[in-house]
Design a protein around this motif. Sequence first.
Motif, mmCIF file in Angstrom:
data_model
loop_
_atom_site.group_PDB
_atom_site.id
_atom_site.type_symbol
_atom_site.label_atom_id
_atom_site.label_comp_id
_atom_site.label_asym_id
_atom_site.label_seq_id
_atom_site.Cartn_x
_atom_site.Cartn_y
_atom_site.Cartn_z
ATOM 1 N N LYS A 326 96.455 -2.723 5.942
ATOM 2 C CA LYS A 326 95.288 -2.015 5.496
ATOM 3 C C LYS A 326 95.796 -0.726 4.678
ATOM 4 O O LYS A 326 96.231 0.047 5.150
ATOM 5 N N GLY A 328 94.504 2.594 2.210
ATOM 6 C CA GLY A 328 93.634 3.441 1.612
ATOM 7 C C GLY A 328 93.782 3.587 0.023
ATOM 8 O O GLY A 328 94.817 2.809 -0.606
ATOM 9 N N ALA A 334 98.326 7.205 2.253
ATOM 10 C CA ALA A 334 96.869 6.563 2.556
ATOM 11 C C ALA A 334 97.025 5.356 3.355
ATOM 12 O O ALA A 334 96.060 4.661 3.638
ATOM 13 N N LEU A 336 97.132 2.936 6.298
ATOM 14 C CA LEU A 336 96.557 2.997 7.694
ATOM 15 C C LEU A 336 97.254 1.934 8.748
ATOM 16 O O LEU A 336 96.591 0.992 8.983
ATOM 17 N N ASP A 390 85.393 -0.432 8.737
ATOM 18 C CA ASP A 390 85.732 0.889 8.329
ATOM 19 C C ASP A 390 86.356 1.645 9.613
ATOM 20 O O ASP A 390 86.823 2.713 9.505
ATOM 21 N N TYR A 392 88.452 2.794 12.727
ATOM 22 C CA TYR A 392 89.808 2.746 13.302
ATOM 23 C C TYR A 392 90.060 2.815 14.647
ATOM 24 O O TYR A 392 89.006 3.376 15.548
ATOM 25 N N VAL A 406 85.861 7.002 12.710
ATOM 26 C CA VAL A 406 86.658 7.330 11.800
ATOM 27 C C VAL A 406 86.089 8.894 11.289
ATOM 28 O O VAL A 406 85.071 9.238 11.685
#
Length: 534
Positions: A326, A328, A334, A336, A390, A392, A406
């Motif tokens: 994943k 960003g 970025a 994740l 969205d 985490y 998040v």
Amino acid sequence: MILQRLMVISVLFWAMVGSNLPTRAQNSDCDGLPESRLADGGMALVVGSNSPFIPGAYLKPDPAIQAPVLRYLPMGTVLTVSGEFTCTFEGGRWWQGQLGDLKGWIAESVGVDYVLEPFTGEVPTPLPSTILPLLRCIQPNVSPLPTAIPEGETVSGGTFRAIFAGADGSLSYSDNFGPPRIVAQFNPPPLSVDLAPDGTAALVTTYNGIYWVELLTGQMALMADATTFALEQDAYPRRVTWIPGTNIAGVEIEDIRDDEYSYPIFSLPLDGLTQPFRVDRGNQPRDGVRRNTQRTSVVLLSANDMVKYPATETDEPPALLEFVPKLGIGDIRAMLPPAISWATDGKGFYTYIPYAEETPPNDPIAGRLWFVPLIGQPQNMGVPPEISADDYVIPSPDGKMLLVGVGSRWRIQNPASGQVIQTLPPVQYLFNWTPDSKGIVYTTPDTRVAYLGINGDSRSDFVPPAADNLYEIQWLADGTVLYAVRGRDEQLSFSVQPPGKAPIFMGLVSTVTAFSAAYLPTAPGLGKVPKACQ
């Protein structure tokens, strides 16, 4: 006729003289550069930096941007320059420089700014760590591996040893929470340190490379520098991890060339039996080397899988778990990567694999909670409900709860029912679960350290009191807390809190990765410092 002969002789004379003029008068690459203020055989003081990212001047084997860096020389360094300077098409005026036995090329200026200026007066003595020669060939050492704590055991009553590096460049150690002792000095200051499995030595990372330091004597060896890993400028060792059960150091590189970040991983053999080798699988996230609390096992986390750390250059361990990454928006920063929460016994970890835009339909891995043992097959623990794309997700060390959220909004959630057990207040910085899986450590928007337990408690023995401006917290297997806080003076203070006791201040540290500690089965003696090949 006589006049013509005189003109011919004059032309020939100036042609001959011109061919022997100093290079500085002929090199058009010098155009537009600041006028040189140095002279052959003179002394030069480092007053600036070649890069906005790394403090200090580059000393290189060749006068070129793409050449590796022999040393990052901090401001205040004085060296001798010699010969004639040379200008390059890249826009630099380079001199041959010497510091101790180190020889290389150094740029006098960058753009319109001077990096070097003339120096007169008493020359300061450079630190041994700065001018230490690289061990390009290490004398083979076939002695037994350093003795670590046996797997599955927790030492109590043994020797507690902590090491840490200060912002002033000092490396210190403390035994059984006693007064620290300074054993070595570095400039630039260390970026990270790691304690050897037997406690006899420290591995120290600076911009200049990886150092081995014998703690009782302060003897040191430079094990690797930029030339070891073939690094160009603006790429440097960031963090070092001693790989348990081996004589190998895992070295994370931070490469920030062209403002595009990457984090390759190299294995650095410390016994001289093999050469350094690269182990990452590409698109490596930051902090991809993950060691368990017991210091017995290491996992390498890449963009799309998790593997046991390779023991040799030919070792290709199968993936413990593979997944679609994943990403960003932006560069590798970025990315994740899934969270890894080591189980209490250190023999495996819990993780949740999030969905990515590229995740195919009916993917059997994404959206599930997993227990991944180091030996055996990963265990699918099901699809936790009430989790959005969205979110985490950080599993607790026992796998019975999830921390979901998040940004500044987080909640503790039951993975089976999706029931929200607790909702955290607005969070400034989230740290992790406490080792007992009973709650979360975080800081509030006003920088205060806070704890929220599953049952609503606001206190925990795993969270030190009065630790406002908490910047890092770690736990040893017995529950000893290692943590760093930032004071009003912007300096980081490193403290240790033994179980059931008050915190003990150790000293100031240069970074949040500049301290390491462990309980050792016996009092550590002298370590065997690597030596150059005969």
